[in-house]
Write a protein that holds these residues in place. Sequence first.
Motif, PDB file in Angstrom:
ATOM      1  N   ASP A  16       0.756  -1.272  -0.066  1.00  0.00           N
ATOM      2  CA  ASP A  16       0.123   0.129   0.200  1.00  0.00           C
ATOM      3  C   ASP A  16       0.987   1.231   0.093  1.00  0.00           C
ATOM      4  N   GLY A  17       2.286   1.261   0.038  1.00  0.00           N
ATOM      5  CA  GLY A  17       3.043   2.113  -0.019  1.00  0.00           C
ATOM      6  C   GLY A  17       3.557   2.848   0.974  1.00  0.00           C
ATOM      7  N   LYS A  18       3.101   2.303   2.380  1.00  0.00           N
ATOM      8  CA  LYS A  18       3.413   2.586   3.536  1.00  0.00           C
ATOM      9  C   LYS A  18       4.819   1.888   3.894  1.00  0.00           C
ATOM     10  N   ARG A  19       5.726   2.758   4.785  1.00  0.00           N
ATOM     11  CA  ARG A  19       6.965   2.034   5.220  1.00  0.00           C
ATOM     12  C   ARG A  19       6.780   1.068   6.465  1.00  0.00           C
ATOM     13  N   LEU A  20       7.345  -0.151   6.380  1.00  0.00           N
ATOM     14  CA  LEU A  20       7.459  -1.029   7.404  1.00  0.00           C
ATOM     15  C   LEU A  20       8.020  -0.411   8.561  1.00  0.00           C
ATOM     16  N   ARG A  21       7.401  -0.705   9.815  1.00  0.00           N
ATOM     17  CA  ARG A  21       7.990  -0.496  11.054  1.00  0.00           C
ATOM     18  C   ARG A  21       8.185  -1.676  11.913  1.00  0.00           C
ATOM     19  N   PRO A  22       9.194  -1.614  12.545  1.00  0.00           N
ATOM     20  CA  PRO A  22      10.155  -0.923  12.795  1.00  0.00           C
ATOM     21  C   PRO A  22      11.159  -0.696  11.732  1.00  0.00           C
ATOM     22  N   GLY A  23      11.941   0.368  11.578  1.00  0.00           N
ATOM     23  CA  GLY A  23      12.818   0.585  10.502  1.00  0.00           C
ATOM     24  C   GLY A  23      13.918   0.093  10.151  1.00  0.00           C
ATOM     25  N   ASP A  24      14.305  -0.954  11.310  1.00  0.00           N
ATOM     26  CA  ASP A  24      15.449  -1.568  11.361  1.00  0.00           C
ATOM     27  C   ASP A  24      15.336  -3.203  10.931  1.00  0.00           C
ATOM     28  N   TRP A  25      13.881  -3.496  10.714  1.00  0.00           N
ATOM     29  CA  TRP A  25      13.779  -4.929  10.500  1.00  0.00           C
ATOM     30  C   TRP A  25      14.798  -5.514   9.222  1.00  0.00           C
ATOM     31  N   VAL A  26      15.286  -4.664   8.223  1.00  0.00           N
ATOM     32  CA  VAL A  26      16.431  -5.178   7.440  1.00  0.00           C
ATOM     33  C   VAL A  26      17.448  -5.799   7.954  1.00  0.00           C
ATOM     34  N   GLU A  27      18.113  -4.966   9.147  1.00  0.00           N
ATOM     35  CA  GLU A  27      19.324  -5.222   9.942  1.00  0.00           C
ATOM     36  C   GLU A  27      19.247  -6.390  10.618  1.00  0.00           C
ATOM     37  N   ARG A  28      17.818  -6.322  11.366  1.00  0.00           N
ATOM     38  CA  ARG A  28      17.530  -7.782  12.336  1.00  0.00           C
ATOM     39  C   ARG A  28      17.511  -8.703  11.674  1.00  0.00           C
ATOM     40  N   ILE A  29      16.779  -9.121  10.519  1.00  0.00           N
ATOM     41  CA  ILE A  29      16.941 -10.444   9.763  1.00  0.00           C
ATOM     42  C   ILE A  29      18.218 -10.557   9.191  1.00  0.00           C
ATOM     43  N   SER A  30      19.132  -9.487   8.578  1.00  0.00           N
ATOM     44  CA  SER A  30      20.589  -9.835   8.122  1.00  0.00           C
ATOM     45  C   SER A  30      21.064 -10.326   9.340  1.00  0.00           C
ATOM     46  N   HIS A  39      37.619 -11.869  14.969  1.00  0.00           N
ATOM     47  CA  HIS A  39      37.983 -10.600  15.387  1.00  0.00           C
ATOM     48  C   HIS A  39      36.492 -10.085  15.765  1.00  0.00           C
ATOM     49  N   ARG A  40      35.572 -10.826  15.912  1.00  0.00           N
ATOM     50  CA  ARG A  40      34.109 -10.635  16.486  1.00  0.00           C
ATOM     51  C   ARG A  40      33.532  -9.508  15.625  1.00  0.00           C
ATOM     52  N   ARG A  41      33.683  -9.322  14.608  1.00  0.00           N
ATOM     53  CA  ARG A  41      33.119  -8.655  13.522  1.00  0.00           C
ATOM     54  C   ARG A  41      32.081  -9.270  12.725  1.00  0.00           C
ATOM     55  N   LEU A  42      30.941  -8.651  12.548  1.00  0.00           N
ATOM     56  CA  LEU A  42      29.768  -9.177  11.894  1.00  0.00           C
ATOM     57  C   LEU A  42      30.079  -9.371  10.312  1.00  0.00           C
ATOM     58  N   HIS A  43      29.722 -10.443   9.756  1.00  0.00           N
ATOM     59  CA  HIS A  43      29.742 -10.343   8.544  1.00  0.00           C
ATOM     60  C   HIS A  43      28.363 -11.166   7.876  1.00  0.00           C
ATOM     61  N   TYR A  44      27.855 -10.146   7.073  1.00  0.00           N
ATOM     62  CA  TYR A  44      26.266 -10.767   6.437  1.00  0.00           C
ATOM     63  C   TYR A  44      26.893 -11.755   5.377  1.00  0.00           C
ATOM     64  N   SER A  45      25.603 -12.552   5.437  1.00  0.00           N
ATOM     65  CA  SER A  45      25.646 -13.595   4.455  1.00  0.00           C
ATOM     66  C   SER A  45      25.644 -13.031   3.043  1.00  0.00           C
ATOM     67  N   VAL A  48      21.400 -13.586   2.400  1.00  0.00           N
ATOM     68  CA  VAL A  48      20.645 -12.595   2.971  1.00  0.00           C
ATOM     69  C   VAL A  48      21.463 -11.340   3.566  1.00  0.00           C
ATOM     70  N   HIS A  49      21.039 -10.264   2.857  1.00  0.00           N
ATOM     71  CA  HIS A  49      21.905  -9.157   3.488  1.00  0.00           C
ATOM     72  C   HIS A  49      21.373  -7.689   3.172  1.00  0.00           C
ATOM     73  N   PRO A  50      21.677  -6.683   3.849  1.00  0.00           N
ATOM     74  CA  PRO A  50      20.865  -5.295   3.671  1.00  0.00           C
ATOM     75  C   PRO A  50      21.511  -4.949   2.540  1.00  0.00           C
ATOM     76  N   CYS A  51      20.609  -3.930   1.903  1.00  0.00           N
ATOM     77  CA  CYS A  51      21.078  -3.115   0.649  1.00  0.00           C
ATOM     78  C   CYS A  51      20.323  -1.701   0.438  1.00  0.00           C
ATOM     79  N   ILE A  52      20.807  -0.836   0.143  1.00  0.00           N
ATOM     80  CA  ILE A  52      20.067   0.271  -0.192  1.00  0.00           C
ATOM     81  C   ILE A  52      19.891   0.632  -1.669  1.00  0.00           C
TER      82      ILE A  52
END
Length: 105
Positions: A16-30, A39-45, A48-52
């Motif tokens: 319907d054109g509305k933005r999904l909330r919460p806005g960080d859902w992409v980062e949460r799933i990724s 080195h305890r650094r996060l590496h996206y798969s 499944v990874h975020p992108c703009i």
Amino acid sequence: MDHPDDYLIISSLQEDGKRLRPGDWVERISSALANFDEHRRLHYSTSVHPCIIEGEKCLVVARGLETADPAAYAFVMEFARANRLRILADRRSGARALPLPAGNP
């Protein structure tokens, strides 16, 4: 080399054109499907990874995830369907192709 049609793009915009909330859902799933290195650094798969894309937060999902990890693929796709998110095949190529994270499958 991966073909652009091998990826789905899940937009933060609902049907319907509305933005999904919460806005960080992409980062949460990724992050849920990511790994930490020595080195305890996060590496996206790469599956499944975020992108703009054009200023819009999106989730990139490799179609191969359906075979490699059916439960993860089902979770992501059900989340998108339940929240009525726009799901598109990535058809960009060349300089406009998706930048994929290095490393993790």
